[in-house]
Design a protein around this motif. Structure first.
Motif, PDB file in Angstrom:
ATOM      1  N   GLY A 238       0.807  -1.223   0.000  1.00 29.41           N
ATOM      2  CA  GLY A 238       0.000   0.000   0.000  1.00 29.41           C
ATOM      3  C   GLY A 238       0.835   1.266   0.000  1.00 29.41           C
ATOM      4  O   GLY A 238       0.326   2.348  -0.228  1.00 29.41           O
ATOM      5  N   GLY A 239       2.109   1.146   0.225  1.00 26.41           N
ATOM      6  CA  GLY A 239       2.960   2.321   0.367  1.00 26.41           C
ATOM      7  C   GLY A 239       3.647   2.702  -0.926  1.00 26.41           C
ATOM      8  O   GLY A 239       3.278   2.168  -1.980  1.00 26.41           O
ATOM      9  N   PRO A 240       4.603   3.565  -0.910  1.00 28.74           N
ATOM     10  CA  PRO A 240       5.028   4.327   0.275  1.00 28.74           C
ATOM     11  C   PRO A 240       3.978   5.372   0.675  1.00 28.74           C
ATOM     12  O   PRO A 240       3.333   5.919  -0.201  1.00 28.74           O
ATOM     13  N   GLY A 241       3.851   5.589   1.971  1.00 29.29           N
ATOM     14  CA  GLY A 241       2.728   6.392   2.446  1.00 29.29           C
ATOM     15  C   GLY A 241       1.473   5.595   2.169  1.00 29.29           C
ATOM     16  O   GLY A 241       1.369   4.442   2.564  1.00 29.29           O
ATOM     17  N   LYS A 242       0.528   6.185   1.453  1.00 27.29           N
ATOM     18  CA  LYS A 242      -0.662   5.439   1.057  1.00 27.29           C
ATOM     19  C   LYS A 242      -0.780   5.462  -0.463  1.00 27.29           C
ATOM     20  O   LYS A 242      -1.870   5.355  -1.019  1.00 27.29           O
ATOM     21  N   ALA A 243       0.367   5.604  -1.158  1.00 29.46           N
ATOM     22  CA  ALA A 243       0.340   5.884  -2.595  1.00 29.46           C
ATOM     23  C   ALA A 243      -0.246   4.764  -3.427  1.00 29.46           C
ATOM     24  O   ALA A 243      -0.757   5.005  -4.514  1.00 29.46           O
ATOM     25  N   THR A 244      -0.183   3.517  -2.951  1.00 31.90           N
ATOM     26  CA  THR A 244      -0.726   2.423  -3.758  1.00 31.90           C
ATOM     27  C   THR A 244      -1.781   1.650  -2.975  1.00 31.90           C
ATOM     28  O   THR A 244      -2.022   0.476  -3.232  1.00 31.90           O
ATOM     29  N   GLU A 245      -2.419   2.313  -2.017  1.00 33.58           N
ATOM     30  CA  GLU A 245      -3.453   1.624  -1.245  1.00 33.58           C
ATOM     31  C   GLU A 245      -4.777   1.643  -2.007  1.00 33.58           C
ATOM     32  O   GLU A 245      -5.430   2.682  -2.128  1.00 33.58           O
ATOM     33  N   THR A 246      -5.165   0.479  -2.525  1.00 33.17           N
ATOM     34  CA  THR A 246      -6.433   0.403  -3.264  1.00 33.17           C
ATOM     35  C   THR A 246      -7.562   0.073  -2.294  1.00 33.17           C
ATOM     36  O   THR A 246      -7.319  -0.241  -1.128  1.00 33.17           O
ATOM     37  N   LEU A 247      -8.804   0.118  -2.800  1.00 29.73           N
ATOM     38  CA  LEU A 247      -9.967  -0.125  -1.935  1.00 29.73           C
ATOM     39  C   LEU A 247      -9.897  -1.498  -1.281  1.00 29.73           C
ATOM     40  O   LEU A 247     -10.133  -1.645  -0.081  1.00 29.73           O
ATOM     41  N   VAL A 248      -9.568  -2.526  -2.075  1.00 28.71           N
ATOM     42  CA  VAL A 248      -9.528  -3.881  -1.515  1.00 28.71           C
ATOM     43  C   VAL A 248      -8.412  -4.000  -0.481  1.00 28.71           C
ATOM     44  O   VAL A 248      -8.585  -4.600   0.581  1.00 28.71           O
ATOM     45  N   TYR A 249      -7.272  -3.390  -0.780  1.00 31.90           N
ATOM     46  CA  TYR A 249      -6.185  -3.457   0.181  1.00 31.90           C
ATOM     47  C   TYR A 249      -6.585  -2.785   1.489  1.00 31.90           C
ATOM     48  O   TYR A 249      -6.257  -3.260   2.573  1.00 31.90           O
ATOM     49  N   LYS A 250      -7.345  -1.694   1.385  1.00 36.80           N
ATOM     50  CA  LYS A 250      -7.752  -0.964   2.586  1.00 36.80           C
ATOM     51  C   LYS A 250      -8.761  -1.780   3.411  1.00 36.80           C
ATOM     52  O   LYS A 250      -8.689  -1.797   4.637  1.00 36.80           O
ATOM     53  N   VAL A 251      -9.685  -2.471   2.733  1.00 34.16           N
ATOM     54  CA  VAL A 251     -10.625  -3.326   3.476  1.00 34.16           C
ATOM     55  C   VAL A 251      -9.856  -4.361   4.289  1.00 34.16           C
ATOM     56  O   VAL A 251     -10.120  -4.581   5.472  1.00 34.16           O
ATOM     57  N   TYR A 252      -8.887  -4.966   3.631  1.00 38.22           N
ATOM     58  CA  TYR A 252      -8.078  -5.990   4.295  1.00 38.22           C
ATOM     59  C   TYR A 252      -7.324  -5.383   5.475  1.00 38.22           C
ATOM     60  O   TYR A 252      -7.324  -5.908   6.581  1.00 38.22           O
TER      61      TYR A 252
END
Lengths: 293, 286
Positions: A238-252
């Motif tokens: 999901g990083g660096p920071g939240k630069a590649t945090e997608t919706l599914v990754y965030k649910v997880y």
């Protein structure tokens, strides 16, 4: 409609039982629970919960972190839906121009389909690893400070590249099938009329491929939204920071790492609505194909 | 076979070959790269650029990895990881085929109340992938005591709307006369299935098997959720764990060997069973 059937009344239920049990226990029950939890608020110890209506949804939808994930997902999905399609269409057209060796090219083109998405991500990370990646090395020599582990844009480029790479073969196979289904007579007529190949492609071939293109657009979008979890999880987290945090990754992440049930459930329900919308679009298209094709 | 209407000659065809070679390089290179890396020592791997040809350490690396070297990184032998993954992939593929065939058989060859309700119940699962119900599904697994078990890794993934749809479509093309003749001969549901339907379904079964074997082999989110113990890891998850704890001591040569062995079996299945693979792909996605 079938006229002859077996007269048994009990046997069909026995045959259906395994599939129905699996779907009820592992699909419908959890999905129902997601709906229920999305409207509950648990106390910090998980001992009691109160009904809060749509409050979880309101909070999720106004959370900057969620909106960021939404934005990341839209950018990521658009790129991953269109780039593999463009590359695959171009290659499929080239493959059709070739008479000998077509089979060999096809065999080599389908490899990535068999590679797990997470491993696709790792392969690209190996090649573009800032410390020992062979392909990161020339970038450094050129003076580019390539570092997908620290630079958000580089991280996005890397996950898009890996996701695209994996999806080219699928798109390629469908475009080859689509091209082969185009009637010879149409192209011969165009050639007799003196149309250039390029002109014939954009005015005849491309419009006739529209059903395939549209189908792949939906499939690629679903792939980008859901199946790429492995790439994100294995490569960037999901990083660096939240630069590649997608919706599914965030649910997880919210449900498992941060243990925030209500918000995670509300996010699940939003995702469910997205899938239902996409599936509806897909089926409208299938109906159309049945009518005209 | 008639020549494709797109077929070109001369310069145009040479260009087509040029672009295809470039495309194949793009597609095959990452896999080739990791294979090459798996035949070099860690020192060579860590000093870019990597040579483009296999190195001298290949046999040593593979020998070391397969005889316990991986056990020292992840605590579990490579054989165990490959065994787990094979069991799960085959379990999922066979499970899906068995329960989808049974349901499609019930829906097409019998008449009973709520028949279409059952069909729709199965069909709608298409819209409920694991990703949208992660947390509650995990809770079901905990309640049923299925964490870190093979049934836990396999069972929830064997429901298959696509396979059921495909078998249903195929069964509906079986002419009524065939069933009538079988019934006149006194064949019951089991004999009709075994002697007539099963032999006719073999190509469809092979096609679905290839697609679902790959689906099972490449699972990621599900094994990640329902396994805590390294003993139950699939090779994909084990690989992810190896690289996430990477430090100066990581034996990258063995990591590369593991990557190759994680990729190879499904690629072999796709390449060797290409005809069924393409059929399965095109038909399950309709």
């Amino acid at each position: 409609m079938r006229r002859t059937v077996f007269p048994h009344k009990f046997l069909p239920w026995l045959l259906l039982a395994p599939q129905l049990l699996v779907t009820l226990i592992f699909f419908y029950w959890p999905a129902g629970q997601a709906f229920r939890q999305s409207m509950l608020k648990e106390d910090p110890f998980g001992l009691s919960s109160t009904f809060v209506g749509l409050a979880n949804f309101r909070r999720v939808l106004s959370d900057p972190g969620y909106l960021n994930a939404l934005q990341v997902t839209v950018v990521f999905s658009l790129l991953v839906a269109f780039i593999p399609m463009a590359i695959a269409l171009f290659l499929a057209v080239q493959a059709e121009k070739i008479t000998r060796g077509k089979g060999l090219y096809r065999t080599l083109m389908i490899w990535p389909y068999a590679v797990a998405t997470a491993i696709a991500g790792m392969l690209w990370l190996f090649m573009f690893n800032p410390s020992f990646g062979t392909l990161a090395w020339p970038l450094k020599q050129l003076g580019i400070n390539w570092n997908p582990l620290l630079n958000p844009n580089h991280a996005m480029i890397l996950v898009v590249a890996a996701a695209t790479w994996k999806q080219i073969s699928y798109n390629f196979l469908f475009f080859v099938a689509g091209l082969q289904a185009i009637p010879h007579s149409l192209l011969e007529a165009a050639a007799i009329d003196g149309a250039s190949r390029r002109h014939a492609f954009w005015t005849i071939v491309f419009p006739l491929l529209a059903p395939t293109t549209f189908f792949l657009l939906v499939v690629n979008t679903v792939y980008a939204l859901f199946d790429t979890f492995g790439i994100i999880h294995a490569v960037t987290g999901g990083g660096p920071g939240k630069a590649t945090e997608t919706l599914v990754y965030k649910v997880y992440n919210d449900g498992f790492v941060n243990l925030n049930m209500g918000d995670s459930a509300a996010q699940s329900v939003i995702l469910m609505l997205i899938v239902i919308a996409l599936t509806a679009v897909q089926f409208r298209y299938i109906e159309r194909r049945v009518h005209y094709g | 076979m008639a020549e494709s209407p797109f077929a070109s000659r001369g310069a145009s065809r040479i260009w087509a070959h040029f672009w295809m070679v470039l495309g194949v390089i793009l597609v095959v290179f990452p896999v080739y790269y990791v294979f090459i890396a798996s035949t070099h020592s860690t020192q060579t791997i860590l000093r870019p650029p990597l040579p483009l040809l296999p190195g001298p350490e290949g046999l040593a690396n593979y020998g070391d990895a397969l005889s316990g070297g991986i056990g020292q990184i992840g605590g579990v032998s490579l054989w165990r990881l490959l065994g787990n993954t094979t069991l799960i992939a085959v379990g999922i593929a066979v499970g899906k085929i068995v329960i989808s065939m049974a349901s499609a058989y019930a829906i097409v060859f019998f008449r009973f109340p709520l028949r279409m309700v059952c069909f729709w119940l199965i069909f709608i699962t298409l819209m409920l992938p694991v990703e949208v119900r992660i947390q509650p599904t995990y809770k079901v697994m905990v309640d049923l005591g299925l964490i870190d078990t093979y049934p836990g890794l396999i069972l929830p993934l064997i429901a298959s709307a696509t396979a059921t749809l495909l078998f249903r479509q195929f069964f509906m093309t079986i002419p009524d006369e065939l069933l009538e003749a079988a019934r006149v001969d006194g064949a019951g549901p089991w004999r009709f299935f075994r002697d007539i339907l099963w032999p006719l379904s073999l190509t469809n079964v092979a096609a679905i098997f290839v697609i679902q074997f790959i689906y099972g082999w490449t699972q990621y989110l599900w094994p990640l959720l329902v396994t805590n113990s390294n003993e139950m890891n699939t090779i994909v998850i084990a690989l992810k764990k190896m690289i996430s704890f990477a430090d100066a001591e990581t034996p990258w040569n063995l990591v590369m060997v593991t990557s190759v062995l994680a990729i190879l079996p499904p690629i072999l299945v796709v390449v060797l069973m290409q005809r069924w693979f393409v059929k399965g792909l095109v038909e399950t996605e309709k």
